[in-house]
Design a protein around this motif. Structure first.
Motif, PDB file in Angstrom:
ATOM      1  N   GLU A   1     107.617 -13.728  20.672  1.00  0.00           N
ATOM      2  CA  GLU A   1     107.418 -12.343  20.790  1.00  0.00           C
ATOM      3  C   GLU A   1     107.351 -11.707  19.383  1.00  0.00           C
ATOM      4  O   GLU A   1     106.583 -10.849  18.915  1.00  0.00           O
ATOM      5  N   ASP A   2     108.168 -12.171  18.282  1.00  0.00           N
ATOM      6  CA  ASP A   2     108.279 -11.702  17.094  1.00  0.00           C
ATOM      7  C   ASP A   2     106.814 -12.226  16.290  1.00  0.00           C
ATOM      8  O   ASP A   2     106.412 -11.203  15.559  1.00  0.00           O
TER       9      ASP A   2
ATOM     10  N   ASP B   1     104.139  -9.673  17.438  1.00  0.00           N
ATOM     11  CA  ASP B   1     104.212  -8.567  16.771  1.00  0.00           C
ATOM     12  C   ASP B   1     103.795  -8.503  15.205  1.00  0.00           C
ATOM     13  O   ASP B   1     102.788  -7.500  15.243  1.00  0.00           O
ATOM     14  N   GLN B   2     104.275  -9.530  14.760  1.00  0.00           N
ATOM     15  CA  GLN B   2     103.465  -9.766  13.252  1.00  0.00           C
ATOM     16  C   GLN B   2     102.200  -9.698  13.240  1.00  0.00           C
ATOM     17  O   GLN B   2     101.151  -9.135  12.400  1.00  0.00           O
TER      18      GLN B   2
ATOM     19  N   ILE C   1      99.882  -8.463  15.455  1.00  0.00           N
ATOM     20  CA  ILE C   1      99.583  -7.144  15.845  1.00  0.00           C
ATOM     21  C   ILE C   1      99.397  -6.317  14.705  1.00  0.00           C
ATOM     22  O   ILE C   1      98.256  -5.719  14.279  1.00  0.00           O
ATOM     23  N   HIS C   2     100.619  -6.354  13.884  1.00  0.00           N
ATOM     24  CA  HIS C   2     100.492  -5.398  12.586  1.00  0.00           C
ATOM     25  C   HIS C   2      99.422  -5.908  11.599  1.00  0.00           C
ATOM     26  O   HIS C   2      98.698  -5.149  10.916  1.00  0.00           O
TER      27      HIS C   2
ATOM     28  N   THR D   1     100.532  -4.086  23.128  1.00  0.00           N
ATOM     29  CA  THR D   1     101.878  -4.608  23.011  1.00  0.00           C
ATOM     30  C   THR D   1     101.775  -6.083  23.379  1.00  0.00           C
ATOM     31  O   THR D   1     101.252  -6.607  23.963  1.00  0.00           O
ATOM     32  N   ARG D   2     103.072  -6.674  22.956  1.00  0.00           N
ATOM     33  CA  ARG D   2     103.318  -8.166  23.337  1.00  0.00           C
ATOM     34  C   ARG D   2     103.314  -8.189  24.711  1.00  0.00           C
ATOM     35  O   ARG D   2     102.957  -9.201  25.329  1.00  0.00           O
TER      36      ARG D   2
END
Length: 689
Positions: A278-279, A282-283, A285-286, A397-398
């Motif tokens: 999940e982390d 998120d990275q 996506i950014h 979102t994730r």
């Protein structure tokens, strides 16, 4: 000229003091280098005092070793001033070697400054004798002593800088260096003493009012050795404490790294787990939001893993998961992340050049997993279904990406497995239904929405004599109506809800059987199915005993049915569990017999009382002669092992007649009685009576 003489015992002591002072200086340089801030300042200050006293003491003991044929003494203020110079020079030296670098110009300036300070200390100490007329110095030896002082200072600074770090054998190196430095310092002192000439008729002006050399030597030696010993001991103890602290810090850091790794990786496959995945999502996506591009979340579920796990046991299943993970990891790109998020589910976070690359990647994954695996000497084959969700497009979102990839994976399974499917918006409906059903099932356990239907069992020789019933679970859903087990049991097993549900079924069946028992049906048995998860649960034995005790029911009124596959999955463990249930007095039945992979050796050892012929054989009995032969063999096997034979799925009179003729002990099926609530069951039994 007055001729002087030396006390060679004091000369030797001065040499030893010089060596000890040099070693202390080198050791203190190491402590200064490893300290920071206020600690470094304190070590420089304390080291300057100890080192200065050591150097000064060597000089002063050397002077005390010298005697003339006249009384000698030493002026106290000048003597203390020479001591102060020694301390200041020592502090300067320690500060200099604590610098991060030691360029040549700094070394030369330091050597000149320190040499001048040591020479000043020496000649000021000699001046403290207040000789009249003054001491006459030989110019050659005088300048030689200055040169020795500068050279010895430069060597000391260079050696101290090189040996300031705690490296292997550093103490041995410091000891050798201290010996060289001590000899150099003593050489400078006695060269300076040799340069001094005392004219005939000279007398010592400090002999009357100055320090008396008779007791001064002993005092200086004792005090100096004490100070040097304390400084050296403090340095050694502090070094050991620092080393121990460093080891502890290193151990803590390593432990923290291991804990972090355990917290972020799957224990079985060593792949990243859901938290780390999940982390990473998120990275990703950014990164895409800042720089553009796209990535895919590929959700993989192994097809055919459960049969392998059931047939060969959890150990082989775990080995297979490791092999799958290793094969996928070998073909992983450095920028991608492969994670195991539970069971036989894997997720690949893949950075893509363009969205269509996801199809190529998914096809490669399907091919990789589809090749045979060599596990524990077995050639095992599984396949995988892959669901693909792309960013941007299939979620923001994730959570959405993972949910949509999961929905696409289920769509791939529904389309025939061993393939892949891209997410489409319509799949969300099925995903939401799945989540809603799980939410409703959790509430059903506490909301009294579960109920039991009972299907009667009849004696084969007498089609109207009821000998018991099988308890069958139903779910009275508030919106979907009455649901059969095949609509929710698999979900319950995946989420662990099967344990509280199974305990409720066991308790409710025993409660109903206790009522029948009280009504006089003492020869009846109520049968309860155990799922594979429930059978392996540590609390099974205690839950069975508690249910029987709670309703004051004899153990032989309860039959527990387990499938043949469950019993054979880990035969030794099954033997232990079934043995405890049998010792309790509970009746044991092997359900769906003939559909698994039984070992007759283990079957003979199982403490079962009953074999239950699978309805699949009974259904085609009239059209398939092979089924008739299989049933005949099962009945013969059961009779040989002294087991009761139960046939389920009896729907025609010809099936009933054939099974009765073969020697089956009991029958059940729609021909004889359908599953109904307990009230209707009781009414039907009364009607038959």
């Amino acid at each position: 000229m007055l001729t002087g003489s030396y006390d060679y015992s004091l000369v030797l002591i001065s040499l030893l003091v010089a060596i000890l002072a040099s070693y202390t200086a080198l050791d203190l340089a190491g402590r200064v280098n490893s300290s920071q801030g206020r600690g470094a300042v304190l070590w420089i200050a304390g080291g300057a005092v100890a080192m200065g006293i050591g150097i000064w003491s060597m000089h002063f003991i050397g002077m005390l070793a010298f005697s003339l044929p006249i009384p000698l003494g030493y002026d106290l203020p000048l003597t203390l001033l020479s001591l102060l110079i020694a301390i200041l020079v020592s502090g300067f030296a320690l500060w200099l070697v604590s610098q991060p670098r030691q360029p040549l110009w700094q070394l030369l300036c330091g050597a000149l400054t320190m040499g001048a300070g040591i020479s000043s200390m020496h000649y000021l100490g000699m001046h403290a004798m207040r000789m009249l007329p003054g001491i006459d110095y030989d110019p050659g030896l005088f300048y030689l002593s200055l040169a020795i002082a500068v050279a010895a200072s430069g060597a000391a600074l260079w050696i101290a800088f090189r040996l300031r770090r705690n490296t292997p054998f550093v103490r041995l190196a410091r000891a050798g260096a201290a010996l060289v430095m001590g000899v150099a310092i003593v050489g400078m002192h006695y060269t300076g003493m040799a340069a001094a000439n005392f004219p005939e008729g000279s007398f010592c002006g400090a002999a009357v009012t100055g320090l008396d050399s008779r007791w001064l030597a002993s005092l200086v030696i004792v005090v100096t050795l004490a100070i040097l010993a304390i400084a050296l001991l403090t340095s050694v103890l502090d070094a050991r404490l620092e080393a121990r602290t460093a080891r502890l810090a290193s151990s803590l850091e390593q432990a923290n790294q291991e804990l972090t790794h355990l917290a972020l990786h799957d224990n079985l496959t060593k792949l990243p787990n859901r938290t780390l995945l999940e982390d990473r999502i998120d990275q990703a996506i950014h990164k895409v939001r800042r720089h553009g591009g796209c990535f895919g979340v590929l959700f993989m579920d192994l097809d055919g893993f459960k049969p392998v796990n059931d047939a060969f046991g959890h150990h082989v299943g775990d080995l297979l998961l490791r092999e799958v993970a290793e094969r996928l990891r070998e073909h992983l790109r450095a920028e991608d992340t492969l994670a195991r998020i539970g069971g036989d589910e894997f997720v690949l976070l893949a950075h893509l050049g363009e969205p269509n690359d996801a199809a190529t990647l998914a096809s490669q994954l399907v091919t990789l997993v589809g090749n045979a695996f060599d596990v524990a000497g077995q050639e095992l084959r599984v396949s995988t279904s892959v669901g693909i969700a792309l960013y941007p497009g299939d979620g923001t979102t994730r959570e959405e990406l993972l949910m949509n990839a999961d929905a696409a994976m289920y769509h791939a399974k529904g389309a025939g497995k061993n393939g892949y499917s891209f997410f489409e918006q319509s799949m969300n409906t099925n995903a939401r239904n799945h989540l809603q059903l799980l939410h409703d099932l959790r509430q059903a356990v506490d909301g009294r929405e579960l109920l039991l239907h009972f299907q009667p069992k009849f004696a084969a020789g007498n089609g109207r004599r009821v000998i018991g019933a099988e308890a069958l679970l139903r779910w009275q859903h508030p919106r979907r109506g009455l649901l059969m087990p095949d609509q929710f049991i698999e979900l319950a097993e995946k989420t662990g809800l099967i344990i509280p549900i199974g305990n409720w079924v066991l308790n409710e069946a025993c409660r109903q059987m206790s009522l029948w028992y009280a009504e006089g049906h003492r020869d009846w048995r109520v049968a309860v199915n155990l799922s594979a998860v429930q059978f392996c649960h540590a609390g099974l034995i205690g839950n069975v005993r508690a249910a029987l005790d709670r309703h004051h029911l004899p153990a032989n009124c309860l039959t527990l049915e387990i499938t043949e596959t469950t019993a054979m999955r880990d035969a030794d463990a099954s033997l232990a569990i079934l043995g405890q249930l049998s010792d309790m007095g509970v009746d044991l039945s092997i359900d769906d017999f003939g559909t698994g992979y039984s070992s007759l050796l283990y079957l003979k050892r199982l403490p079962a009382n009953e074999l239950k012929i699978d309805r699949g054989f009974v259904r085609d009995l009239e059209r398939d002669s092979d089924d008739a032969a299989i049933i005949s063999a099962i009945v013969a096997l059961g009779q040989a092992l002294d087991l009761r034979i139960v046939a389920e799925g009896v729907e025609t009179e010809s099936q009933q007649a054939f099974l009765t003729g073969l020697g089956c002990d009991s029958l059940q099926g729609f021909l004889l009685g359908k599953p109904v609530p307990a009230e209707q069951f009781n009414a039907g039994v009364k009607a038959l009576a």
